[in-house]
Design an enzyme around this catalytic site. Structure first.
Site, PDB file in Angstrom:
ATOM      1  N   CYS A 176       0.865  -1.168   0.000  1.00  0.00           N
ATOM      2  CA  CYS A 176       0.000   0.000   0.000  1.00  0.00           C
ATOM      3  C   CYS A 176       0.909   1.228   0.000  1.00  0.00           C
ATOM      4  CB  CYS A 176      -0.918  -0.009   1.216  1.00  0.00           C
ATOM      5  SG  CYS A 176      -0.053   0.186   2.766  1.00  0.00           S
ATOM      6  N   HIS A 228       5.888  -6.939   7.122  1.00  0.00           N
ATOM      7  CA  HIS A 228       5.828  -8.351   7.519  1.00  0.00           C
ATOM      8  C   HIS A 228       6.231  -9.252   6.358  1.00  0.00           C
ATOM      9  CE1 HIS A 228       2.922  -6.754  10.693  1.00  0.00           C
ATOM     10  NE2 HIS A 228       4.041  -7.066  11.294  1.00  0.00           N
ATOM     11  N   CYS A 285       2.197   6.704   8.099  1.00  0.00           N
ATOM     12  CA  CYS A 285       1.400   6.829   6.872  1.00  0.00           C
ATOM     13  C   CYS A 285       0.530   8.085   6.938  1.00  0.00           C
ATOM     14  CB  CYS A 285       0.505   5.600   6.747  1.00  0.00           C
ATOM     15  SG  CYS A 285      -0.681   5.752   5.401  1.00  0.00           S
ATOM     16  N   HIS A 314      -3.685  -3.022  18.450  1.00  0.00           N
ATOM     17  CA  HIS A 314      -2.952  -2.726  17.218  1.00  0.00           C
ATOM     18  C   HIS A 314      -2.119  -1.465  17.411  1.00  0.00           C
ATOM     19  CE1 HIS A 314      -2.128  -1.715  13.061  1.00  0.00           C
ATOM     20  NE2 HIS A 314      -2.489  -2.944  12.739  1.00  0.00           N
ATOM     21  N   GLU A 331      -1.314   0.920  15.499  1.00  0.00           N
ATOM     22  CA  GLU A 331      -1.946   2.134  14.972  1.00  0.00           C
ATOM     23  C   GLU A 331      -2.963   2.688  15.966  1.00  0.00           C
ATOM     24  OE1 GLU A 331      -3.817   2.040  10.993  1.00  0.00           O
ATOM     25  OE2 GLU A 331      -5.295   3.434  11.806  1.00  0.00           O
ATOM     26  N   CYS A 357      -8.732   3.294   4.967  1.00  0.00           N
ATOM     27  CA  CYS A 357      -7.946   3.414   3.738  1.00  0.00           C
ATOM     28  C   CYS A 357      -8.413   2.310   2.804  1.00  0.00           C
ATOM     29  CB  CYS A 357      -6.477   3.242   4.096  1.00  0.00           C
ATOM     30  SG  CYS A 357      -5.482   2.863   2.675  1.00  0.00           S
ATOM     31  N   ASN A 380      -4.523 -11.979   2.738  1.00  0.00           N
ATOM     32  CA  ASN A 380      -5.030 -11.060   1.712  1.00  0.00           C
ATOM     33  C   ASN A 380      -4.616 -11.521   0.312  1.00  0.00           C
ATOM     34  OD1 ASN A 380      -2.952  -8.998   0.470  1.00  0.00           O
ATOM     35  ND2 ASN A 380      -2.329  -9.276   2.608  1.00  0.00           N
ATOM     36  N   SER A 423       1.876  -7.488   1.282  1.00  0.00           N
ATOM     37  CA  SER A 423       3.216  -7.597   1.874  1.00  0.00           C
ATOM     38  C   SER A 423       4.268  -8.049   0.847  1.00  0.00           C
ATOM     39  CB  SER A 423       3.172  -8.562   3.061  1.00  0.00           C
ATOM     40  OG  SER A 423       2.509  -9.753   2.700  1.00  0.00           O
TER      41      SER A 423
END
EC number: 1.17.7.4
Lengths: 285, 285
Positions: free
Chosen positions: A13, A43, A98, A126, A128, A195, A225, A267
């Site tokens: 991303c 990761h 970010c 998390h 974030e 996002c 993912n 990733s």
């Protein structure tokens, strides 16, 4: 003439891509001198290994870094209190938070200024979310993290609620939380800070897989993912293949093929995508 | 000693009850002189008939009212432009607009002041919605009515959206609309203007039906909301009965009964509920 189309949102991303570019820039400036990253920048073991080659080490404990050392704040961000603490230790910070995560911090500050109680839809542990809660506290606001529907029960007597989300939240869950809150809160303000990288990556596959002869999905076999991208692709094009590296590509997949599509999980670094692309070019020619 | 419990939210909602009380007050002041109501004050023929006895006539056309006549604005409200027009004709207005509807008008004005595009969740042709759209226009704002999910499609490129609802909107639909909008709008502000009279009336039944020997639901056999009350009641207490008037009550329902619960649909006037209650008292003694 055969054609290879790489999906526009394949791989990293924006925030991760930017963090790694920043790390490389700092590494170049420091001439290979040791640089710390607060937690792995990504990761993906091969990529972390590559960064180590550039002098970027993952910090195991804060005691690792000594006065004058450079520390990269990764894309998730950190609480402002922690940032001050690191600066007071005499560390040099490179902020790779970010911009979409910074937007969550700003949204929280705005909601607090406007007098809202803040609901942060996300995972309590998390990094974030921990960072964002630091900004909530710094702004003098009050709020909670909502991780599952039951967390909402405690919020029934609030009058003015402002909602933001962890950038990688599920849109479905966010929608449900906002809908529920809208019914029992007098005034609700929602700033959607999700996002859309994940959904964009999936939309690319919906767009591309049916238009090519063969579709290649690049990423860890254990990456959730990436597997999801492969599932979507297979449903649209039976000639879809999931590979981790260029070595796994088989010549017979490309016999008589005119158009090949490529995408990659979040990733998967660009250089692995590039290697896959080059190998396919070889096999097609 | 037998007991009769009338559900706290039985019958008229607050706004309708208030409008009828206002109409009665005006009628008393005017000594029976003709008074107009803009549309029927309530959808119950017996009650409209009773009001006609007090001199309150339903206006068929605006030409009906002559200078100096009194006109009652019913609980749904009217657009401010229409209000001025009536005043300019020399009519005397009695404003029985429900305070919860006035709250929608104020919410719309607030959202316009704060620069939001307004989404009004409701039925396009409903008098309440027409009135509220008048206030939106008066405030110089822009907005749309969202009646079904497809109406949302046109709203995909908006940045700042403020949402309000028709007071009698379905909570489920409101929730869905807010959830969808939260995903694609940058900043969403929601002021929940749904009046909870309908859900309160239903909650009363959930609370009461299981605690009494017999439950009586009063209201039109063709009234959707009354039938729903009867369904809920039946599911909790097999001795539930739906009647339109006191005459339908059967003595055998009350043999050996200690506790009777009563509730009524939204269009059932108090006096019909009172007649039912008195008759039950007789049958119990």
């Amino acid at each position: 003439m055969a054609e290879i189309i790489v999906a526009p949102h394949a791989g990293f991303c924006f925030g991760v891509r930017r963090a790694i570019a920043l790390a490389e820039k700092v590494s170049a400036e420091k001439g290979g001198k040791r640089i710390w990253s607060m937690g792995p920048l990504i990761h993906n073991p091969q990529e972390v290994q590559r960064l180590r080659g550039l002098g970027i080490e993952v910090m195991a404990s804060e005691e690792d870094a000594k006065e004058g050392d450079t520390v990269i704040i990764r894309s998730h961000g950190i609480p402002p209190q922690k940032e001050r603490e690191l600066l007071q230790k005499g560390l040099r910070l490179v902020d790779a938070t970010c911009p979409y995560v910074k937007a969550v911090h700003q949204a929280v500050e705005k909601l607090v200024q406007e007098g809202y109680f803040v609901v942060l839809v996300g995972e309590r542990d998390h990094p974030e979310v921990i960072g964002t809660l630091g900004y909530l506290q710094e702004a003098g606001g009050t709020g909670v993290v909502v991780e599952k529907k039951e967390d909402l029960e405690k919020l029934k007597n609030l009058e003015r609620v402002g909602v933001v989300a962890q950038t990688t939240q599920s849109e479905q869950f966010f929608k449900e939380v906002v809908g529920e809150l809208a019914l029992w809160v007098k005034e609700l303000k929602v700033i959607n800070t999700i996002c859309n990288a994940t959904s964009e990556r999936q939309e690319d596959v919906y767009e591309l897989a049916g238009k090519v002869d063969v579709m290649i999905i690049v990423g860890g076999k254990n990456s959730g993912n990436t597997r999801r991208l492969y599932q979507i692709s297979s449903s649209l094009n039976p000639r879809s293949y999931h590979v981790e590296t260029a070595e796994e590509l088989k010549p017979e997949w490309f016999v008589g093929v005119q158009r090949v599509g490529i995408t990659a999980g979040a990733s998967t670094p660009d250089w692995i995508i590039e290697q896959v692309k080059s190998k396919i070019q070889e096999l097609l020619s």
